[in-house]
Design an enzyme around this catalytic site. Structure first.
Site, PDB file in Angstrom:
ATOM      1  N   ILE A  26       0.836  -1.204   0.000  1.00 31.37           N
ATOM      2  CA  ILE A  26       0.000   0.000   0.000  1.00 31.37           C
ATOM      3  C   ILE A  26       0.865   1.247   0.000  1.00 31.37           C
ATOM      4  O   ILE A  26       0.608   2.200  -0.745  1.00 31.37           O
ATOM      5  CB  ILE A  26      -0.955  -0.012   1.206  1.00 31.37           C
ATOM      6  CG1 ILE A  26      -1.907  -1.215   1.119  1.00 31.37           C
ATOM      7  CG2 ILE A  26      -1.748   1.291   1.278  1.00 31.37           C
ATOM      8  CD1 ILE A  26      -2.709  -1.467   2.378  1.00 31.37           C
ATOM      9  N   THR A  86      -4.299   3.938   7.930  1.00 31.73           N
ATOM     10  CA  THR A  86      -5.127   2.931   7.266  1.00 31.73           C
ATOM     11  C   THR A  86      -4.554   1.543   7.516  1.00 31.73           C
ATOM     12  O   THR A  86      -4.969   0.579   6.859  1.00 31.73           O
ATOM     13  CB  THR A  86      -5.197   3.173   5.744  1.00 31.73           C
ATOM     14  OG1 THR A  86      -3.860   3.178   5.219  1.00 31.73           O
ATOM     15  CG2 THR A  86      -5.869   4.497   5.426  1.00 31.73           C
ATOM     16  N   ALA A  87      -3.598   1.423   8.446  1.00 32.19           N
ATOM     17  CA  ALA A  87      -2.932   0.145   8.701  1.00 32.19           C
ATOM     18  C   ALA A  87      -3.694  -0.628   9.776  1.00 32.19           C
ATOM     19  O   ALA A  87      -4.693  -1.270   9.494  1.00 32.19           O
ATOM     20  CB  ALA A  87      -1.483   0.397   9.096  1.00 32.19           C
ATOM     21  N   ARG A  88      -3.252  -0.521  11.013  1.00 33.60           N
ATOM     22  CA  ARG A  88      -3.932  -1.110  12.154  1.00 33.60           C
ATOM     23  C   ARG A  88      -3.839  -0.130  13.314  1.00 33.60           C
ATOM     24  O   ARG A  88      -2.824   0.536  13.502  1.00 33.60           O
ATOM     25  CB  ARG A  88      -3.317  -2.460  12.550  1.00 33.60           C
ATOM     26  CG  ARG A  88      -3.598  -3.588  11.579  1.00 33.60           C
ATOM     27  CD  ARG A  88      -5.077  -3.970  11.558  1.00 33.60           C
ATOM     28  NE  ARG A  88      -5.352  -5.118  10.706  1.00 33.60           N
ATOM     29  CZ  ARG A  88      -5.707  -5.024   9.436  1.00 33.60           C
ATOM     30  NH1 ARG A  88      -5.784  -3.829   8.851  1.00 33.60           N
ATOM     31  NH2 ARG A  88      -5.960  -6.114   8.731  1.00 33.60           N
ATOM     32  N   GLU A 112     -11.161  -1.767  17.322  1.00 35.47           N
ATOM     33  CA  GLU A 112     -11.679  -1.444  15.984  1.00 35.47           C
ATOM     34  C   GLU A 112     -12.902  -0.537  16.062  1.00 35.47           C
ATOM     35  O   GLU A 112     -13.041   0.406  15.288  1.00 35.47           O
ATOM     36  CB  GLU A 112     -12.023  -2.733  15.250  1.00 35.47           C
ATOM     37  CG  GLU A 112     -12.482  -2.542  13.825  1.00 35.47           C
ATOM     38  CD  GLU A 112     -11.363  -2.172  12.875  1.00 35.47           C
ATOM     39  OE1 GLU A 112     -11.669  -1.809  11.731  1.00 35.47           O
ATOM     40  OE2 GLU A 112     -10.182  -2.261  13.253  1.00 35.47           O
ATOM     41  N   HIS A 163     -13.268   1.569   8.848  1.00 39.78           N
ATOM     42  CA  HIS A 163     -12.425   0.566   8.189  1.00 39.78           C
ATOM     43  C   HIS A 163     -12.971   0.263   6.791  1.00 39.78           C
ATOM     44  O   HIS A 163     -13.191  -0.904   6.427  1.00 39.78           O
ATOM     45  CB  HIS A 163     -12.357  -0.718   9.028  1.00 39.78           C
ATOM     46  CG  HIS A 163     -11.128  -1.534   8.740  1.00 39.78           C
ATOM     47  ND1 HIS A 163     -10.616  -2.457   9.610  1.00 39.78           N
ATOM     48  CD2 HIS A 163     -10.296  -1.573   7.656  1.00 39.78           C
ATOM     49  CE1 HIS A 163      -9.544  -3.033   9.101  1.00 39.78           C
ATOM     50  NE2 HIS A 163      -9.329  -2.506   7.919  1.00 39.78           N
ATOM     51  N   ALA A 206     -11.504   1.611   3.881  1.00 40.96           N
ATOM     52  CA  ALA A 206     -10.529   1.889   2.819  1.00 40.96           C
ATOM     53  C   ALA A 206     -10.259   0.673   1.945  1.00 40.96           C
ATOM     54  O   ALA A 206     -10.036   0.799   0.739  1.00 40.96           O
ATOM     55  CB  ALA A 206      -9.214   2.399   3.416  1.00 40.96           C
TER      56      ALA A 206
END
Length: 334
Positions: free
Chosen positions: A165, A243-245, A273, A292, A294
């Site tokens: 990404i 946009t990862a974790r 989350e 979430h 994306a």
């Protein structure tokens, strides 16, 4: 071409979402696909019957772990094709020990995440969402009095990790008048330059960037990587995009900085989350939280299915995977 025996292993709703009738027809064109229901529990009698002849598992979200017990039921299994991103949740050490080949649609899933990231970089530079919110209150801009820090000309964007990404984000940013910095301990300065970025230390990334976009996989070594110190070093009004974790970032430190108005944040992931409705981040006008979204959704699932079908076809024809997952690179992958 000899059609290998294959089966779907994922949550039923994942199979319904990703593999529409046209995708299933294409898949049946390259393999002998076991009839439904899909396998979402390897401990059932139905699973045992299906697995005994399976050479390829086409997996997706909700696939149970392919562990020793599952492999004992599937003596002919030679390949796993994952019609989603990370394989960490279901491809176990036992798979690698048995020499099973693995492919993933992570590269296809990377594109919408990168598109989301680029959109948010450009929108945040113009402060679009904040100014739209102000407009609803009756505020009116005199554009000739716009603050000089607003806009995207010459802004510095820092990319944390040259993941699939991260690399796609750098690629998509090339047409814009932006300076791109990159920190990735596995990428040399020359490699960063070839990508179109300037390699820097992680400290420099945070102190020099107007926007930092996080694309680091969540590993034991990256949990909390974006620390209180790094967040505190960001320039005033800088933007942190994740946009990862969620667990890659010290969320308490981020919350404090956002509540104080020192930085802005765009978060597609959080820790946990689903934040409680009364979390302070929801009350910050300088923070945008999306659910979430994306990654691949809606018509973007078709891209995952097409890649998976292509990989099964290549493997069946003896050409090997175009998108293999290699055991030795697991420490760098999501």
């Amino acid at each position: 071409m000899n059609k290998p025996r294959a089966a779907l292993a994922m949550a039923p709703k994942a199979a319904e979402a990703v593999l529409d009738p046209s995708a299933l027809a294409a898949l049946r064109g390259v393999c002998d696909l076991a009839p439904p229901p899909v396998l979402d529990d390897f401990g059932t009698g139905h699973a045992a019957t299906v697995l005994k002849d399976v050479e390829v598992l086409v997996t997706g979200w909700g696939c149970p772990p392919v562990d020793e017990a599952a492999l004992d039921l599937a003596p002919k299994l030679r390949a796993i094709v994952h019609a989603a991103g990370s394989v960490r949740g279901h491809v176990t050490e036992a798979c690698w020990d048995r020499g099973i080949e693995v492919s993933s649609a992570a590269s296809a899933n990377a594109l919408p995440v990168a598109e989301y990231t680029v959109a948010m970089i450009l929108l945040s530079g113009k402060r679009v969402l904040e100014r739209a919110r102000e407009l609803r209150t009756g505020a009116r801009d005199d554009f000739l009095r716009t603050a000089r820090q607003v806009g995207n000309y010459g802004r510095t964007v820092g990319i944390l990790s040259a993941s699939l990404i991260g690399r796609r984000v750098i690629e998509l940013l090339r047409p814009y008048d932006l300076r791109i910095l990159l920190h990735d301990p596995f990428v040399s300065d020359d490699e960063a330059s070839a990508l179109g970025a300037v390699g820097v230390s992680i400290g420099e990334l945070f102190t020099r960037s107007d926007i930092v976009s996080v694309h680091t996989p969540l590993l034991p070594s990256t949990t909390g990587l974006v620390s209180r110190e790094l967040i505190g070093s960001m320039p005033p009004d800088a933007v942190l995009i994740n946009t990862a974790r969620g667990a890659v970032i010290d969320q308490d430190a981020l919350t404090e900085a956002a509540v104080d108005g020192r930085i802005r944040a765009i978060l597609d992931v959080t820790e946990p989350e689903n934040l409680p409705p009364d979390h302070p981040l929801f009350r910050c006008d300088n923070v945008i939280i999306t659910p979430h979204l994306a990654g691949s959704q809606g018509n973007e699932w078709r891209r995952l299915a097409e890649l998976a079908v292509g990989e099964v076809g290549r493997w069946a024809a003896g050409a090997g995977f175009a998108h293999p997952v290699l055991r030795e690179r697991l420490g760098q992958l999501a």
